[in-house]
Design a protein around this motif. Structure first.
Motif, PDB file in Angstrom:
ATOM      1  N   ARG A   1       0.849  -1.344   0.217  1.00  0.00           N
ATOM      2  CA  ARG A   1      -0.186  -0.199   0.140  1.00  0.00           C
ATOM      3  C   ARG A   1       0.803   1.034  -0.011  1.00  0.00           C
ATOM      4  O   ARG A   1       1.788   1.569   0.258  1.00  0.00           O
ATOM      5  N   PHE A   2       0.170   1.818  -0.392  1.00  0.00           N
ATOM      6  CA  PHE A   2       1.089   3.566  -0.747  1.00  0.00           C
ATOM      7  C   PHE A   2       0.440   4.382  -1.504  1.00  0.00           C
ATOM      8  O   PHE A   2      -0.812   3.951  -1.434  1.00  0.00           O
ATOM      9  N   GLN A   3       0.712   5.731  -1.676  1.00  0.00           N
ATOM     10  CA  GLN A   3       0.225   6.954  -2.191  1.00  0.00           C
ATOM     11  C   GLN A   3       0.804   7.849  -3.123  1.00  0.00           C
ATOM     12  O   GLN A   3       1.128   7.463  -3.280  1.00  0.00           O
ATOM     13  N   ILE A   4      -0.381   7.632  -4.030  1.00  0.00           N
ATOM     14  CA  ILE A   4       0.263   8.339  -5.161  1.00  0.00           C
ATOM     15  C   ILE A   4      -1.239   9.996  -5.285  1.00  0.00           C
ATOM     16  O   ILE A   4      -1.842  10.100  -5.437  1.00  0.00           O
ATOM     17  N   ALA A   5       0.149  10.948  -5.405  1.00  0.00           N
ATOM     18  CA  ALA A   5      -1.351  12.424  -5.536  1.00  0.00           C
ATOM     19  C   ALA A   5      -1.732  12.151  -3.910  1.00  0.00           C
ATOM     20  O   ALA A   5      -2.772  12.857  -4.293  1.00  0.00           O
ATOM     21  N   GLY A   6      -1.608  12.045  -3.052  1.00  0.00           N
ATOM     22  CA  GLY A   6      -2.279  11.904  -1.851  1.00  0.00           C
ATOM     23  C   GLY A   6      -3.958  10.626  -1.578  1.00  0.00           C
ATOM     24  O   GLY A   6      -4.588  10.522  -1.010  1.00  0.00           O
ATOM     25  N   ARG A   7      -3.900  10.208  -3.538  1.00  0.00           N
ATOM     26  CA  ARG A   7      -4.544   8.873  -2.823  1.00  0.00           C
ATOM     27  C   ARG A   7      -4.040   7.437  -2.746  1.00  0.00           C
ATOM     28  O   ARG A   7      -3.311   7.341  -3.290  1.00  0.00           O
ATOM     29  N   ASN A   8      -4.844   7.040  -2.312  1.00  0.00           N
ATOM     30  CA  ASN A   8      -4.678   5.832  -1.560  1.00  0.00           C
ATOM     31  C   ASN A   8      -4.351   4.678  -2.775  1.00  0.00           C
ATOM     32  O   ASN A   8      -5.406   4.822  -3.936  1.00  0.00           O
ATOM     33  N   CYS A   9      -3.508   3.928  -2.819  1.00  0.00           N
ATOM     34  CA  CYS A   9      -2.851   2.448  -4.314  1.00  0.00           C
ATOM     35  C   CYS A   9      -2.423   2.016  -3.116  1.00  0.00           C
ATOM     36  O   CYS A   9      -1.396   1.473  -2.232  1.00  0.00           O
ATOM     37  N   TYR A  10      -3.020   0.662  -4.070  1.00  0.00           N
ATOM     38  CA  TYR A  10      -2.293  -0.811  -4.481  1.00  0.00           C
ATOM     39  C   TYR A  10      -1.451  -1.651  -5.270  1.00  0.00           C
ATOM     40  O   TYR A  10      -2.198  -1.635  -5.731  1.00  0.00           O
ATOM     41  N   VAL A  11      -0.187  -2.125  -4.897  1.00  0.00           N
ATOM     42  CA  VAL A  11      -0.067  -2.902  -6.255  1.00  0.00           C
ATOM     43  C   VAL A  11       0.052  -4.541  -5.200  1.00  0.00           C
ATOM     44  O   VAL A  11       0.548  -5.035  -4.515  1.00  0.00           O
ATOM     45  N   VAL A  12      -0.894  -5.140  -6.314  1.00  0.00           N
ATOM     46  CA  VAL A  12      -0.214  -6.661  -5.309  1.00  0.00           C
ATOM     47  C   VAL A  12       0.669  -8.353  -6.642  1.00  0.00           C
ATOM     48  O   VAL A  12       0.051  -7.704  -7.186  1.00  0.00           O
ATOM     49  N   THR A  13       1.608  -8.056  -5.527  1.00  0.00           N
ATOM     50  CA  THR A  13       2.721  -9.021  -6.544  1.00  0.00           C
ATOM     51  C   THR A  13       2.747 -10.363  -6.703  1.00  0.00           C
ATOM     52  O   THR A  13       2.002 -11.367  -5.464  1.00  0.00           O
ATOM     53  N   PRO A  14       2.808 -10.965  -8.040  1.00  0.00           N
ATOM     54  CA  PRO A  14       2.797 -12.937  -8.293  1.00  0.00           C
ATOM     55  C   PRO A  14       4.368 -13.242  -7.056  1.00  0.00           C
ATOM     56  O   PRO A  14       4.731 -12.528  -7.025  1.00  0.00           O
ATOM     57  N   ASP A  15       4.081 -14.321  -6.595  1.00  0.00           N
ATOM     58  CA  ASP A  15       5.007 -15.256  -7.249  1.00  0.00           C
ATOM     59  C   ASP A  15       6.336 -15.159  -7.413  1.00  0.00           C
ATOM     60  O   ASP A  15       7.392 -14.984  -7.174  1.00  0.00           O
ATOM     61  N   LYS A  16       5.478 -15.161  -9.417  1.00  0.00           N
ATOM     62  CA  LYS A  16       6.437 -14.899  -9.868  1.00  0.00           C
ATOM     63  C   LYS A  16       6.183 -14.297 -11.100  1.00  0.00           C
ATOM     64  O   LYS A  16       5.519 -14.779 -12.235  1.00  0.00           O
ATOM     65  N   THR A  17       6.919 -13.242 -11.372  1.00  0.00           N
ATOM     66  CA  THR A  17       6.386 -12.026 -12.722  1.00  0.00           C
ATOM     67  C   THR A  17       6.701 -12.888 -14.086  1.00  0.00           C
ATOM     68  O   THR A  17       7.621 -13.514 -14.359  1.00  0.00           O
ATOM     69  N   ALA A  18       5.898 -12.762 -14.220  1.00  0.00           N
ATOM     70  CA  ALA A  18       5.654 -13.495 -15.624  1.00  0.00           C
ATOM     71  C   ALA A  18       6.315 -12.307 -17.102  1.00  0.00           C
ATOM     72  O   ALA A  18       6.619 -10.678 -16.576  1.00  0.00           O
ATOM     73  N   PRO A  19       7.039 -12.563 -17.772  1.00  0.00           N
ATOM     74  CA  PRO A  19       8.346 -11.828 -18.505  1.00  0.00           C
ATOM     75  C   PRO A  19       7.521 -10.522 -18.875  1.00  0.00           C
ATOM     76  O   PRO A  19       6.339 -10.658 -19.594  1.00  0.00           O
ATOM     77  N   GLY A  20       8.172  -9.970 -19.402  1.00  0.00           N
ATOM     78  CA  GLY A  20       7.689  -7.641 -19.862  1.00  0.00           C
ATOM     79  C   GLY A  20       7.235  -7.571 -18.558  1.00  0.00           C
ATOM     80  O   GLY A  20       6.570  -6.423 -19.087  1.00  0.00           O
ATOM     81  N   LYS A  21       6.421  -8.222 -17.700  1.00  0.00           N
ATOM     82  CA  LYS A  21       5.704  -7.704 -16.586  1.00  0.00           C
ATOM     83  C   LYS A  21       4.431  -6.999 -16.905  1.00  0.00           C
ATOM     84  O   LYS A  21       4.072  -5.707 -16.594  1.00  0.00           O
ATOM     85  N   PRO A  22       3.250  -7.613 -17.490  1.00  0.00           N
ATOM     86  CA  PRO A  22       2.036  -7.694 -17.110  1.00  0.00           C
ATOM     87  C   PRO A  22       1.095  -7.317 -16.190  1.00  0.00           C
ATOM     88  O   PRO A  22       2.197  -7.599 -15.547  1.00  0.00           O
ATOM     89  N   TRP A  23       0.521  -6.578 -16.069  1.00  0.00           N
ATOM     90  CA  TRP A  23      -0.592  -6.036 -15.047  1.00  0.00           C
ATOM     91  C   TRP A  23      -1.998  -5.693 -15.768  1.00  0.00           C
ATOM     92  O   TRP A  23      -2.006  -5.475 -16.800  1.00  0.00           O
ATOM     93  N   VAL A  24      -2.892  -5.831 -14.603  1.00  0.00           N
ATOM     94  CA  VAL A  24      -4.420  -5.250 -14.875  1.00  0.00           C
ATOM     95  C   VAL A  24      -4.608  -4.443 -13.137  1.00  0.00           C
ATOM     96  O   VAL A  24      -3.741  -4.793 -12.254  1.00  0.00           O
TER      97      VAL A  24
END
Length: 261
Positions: free
Chosen positions: A19-42
């Motif tokens: 969890r972190f903030q960007i421009a004062g807005r709450n954000c988060y990133v959920v990380t995979p156990d093993k990242t796929a090539p190219g680092k795809p994301w939703v």
């Protein structure tokens, strides 16, 4: 090994979440156990714990799941500006793939479409779940939907408009979907046919009807659910085909090579 992420760490369905903030807005990133090539994301917009099963499967396949809280902004220009900062941070600071898969639930449809309309070259595909595609429908309640009086006032405030200006506004997703079609962005929606909150006739179906026929067949598809729950006025339901959504996002996002930023 030290994590590249800072901020508070917790867990989301068995995966590490930061969890972190960007421009004062709450954000988060959920990380995979093993990242796929190219680092795809939703990039998930609004209600990130609703119909989450697709995101869990995508994490297993190496996707990151990202969320930016832009609640009460209804996809307004200010929300899109926050979105641009969030995207830049993840692609430039963390090397995420330059084309992102957008997922929006209900009012989240306004955000994902308005961000995609501004940044079509940065979108691999769009998946939307009972999405709002016109704020006049919801929260405005100017058609079949009862809307929400409090949310309508918040929406007008977010867009800095009077009601008359909002009713004359021609930049809702339903008005500009041709831009998505021309960009060749694949789109998949799931709707409930008896949804009284976000009626598909005023949102998904009206919007798709404005896509030129040559573009509609392959890139604009709908999973139709006959009835949603009575308690939700048809708006919620058990997802019948999560695997179809996963396959759609993987197909259109995984082949992309990571682009230099």
């Amino acid at each position: 090994m030290k994590s590249e992420w800072t901020g508070k760490q917790d867990e989301w369905h068995g995966f590490k979440r930061f969890r972190f903030q960007i421009a004062g807005r709450n954000c988060y990133v959920v990380t995979p156990d093993k990242t796929a090539p190219g680092k795809p994301w939703v990039w998930r917009a609004r209600f990130p714990d609703f119909h989450y099963e697709m995101d869990v499967e995508l994490l297993k396949q190496g996707f990151h799941i990202a969320y930016l809280d832009v609640s009460n902004l209804f996809g307004s220009p200010q929300a899109i500006e926050y979105g641009d900062q969030f995207y830049d941070y993840l692609t430039k600071q963390h090397g995420f793939q330059s084309k992102v898969a957008l997922e929006g639930v209900s009012r989240g449809g306004l955000f994902i479409y308005n961000w995609a309309l501004k940044n079509p070259e940065k979108v691999s595909c769009i998946y939307a779940d009972t999405p709002v595609c016109d704020f006049k429908s919801w929260p405005g309640g100017k058609g079949k939907s009862q809307g929400s009086a409090a949310s309508w006032q918040a929406c007008l405030k977010a867009y800095k408009m009077t009601e008359a200006e909002a009713l004359a506004y021609k930049n809702n997703p339903i008005d500009r979907i041709q831009i998505i079609a021309e960009a060749g962005i694949p789109v998949l929606h799931i709707v409930s046919e008896n949804d009284q909150v976000v009626p598909p006739d005023e949102n998904t179906y009206l919007m798709f009807s404005r896509v030129p026929k040559k573009d509609r067949k392959d890139n604009f598809k709908v999973i139709s659910v006959k009835t949603g729950t009575e308690k939700s006025k048809g708006h919620h339901f058990q997802h019948p085909e999560p695997e179809q959504v996963v396959a759609f996002i993987v197909k259109h996002t995984m082949p992309q090579k990571s682009q230099p930023n």
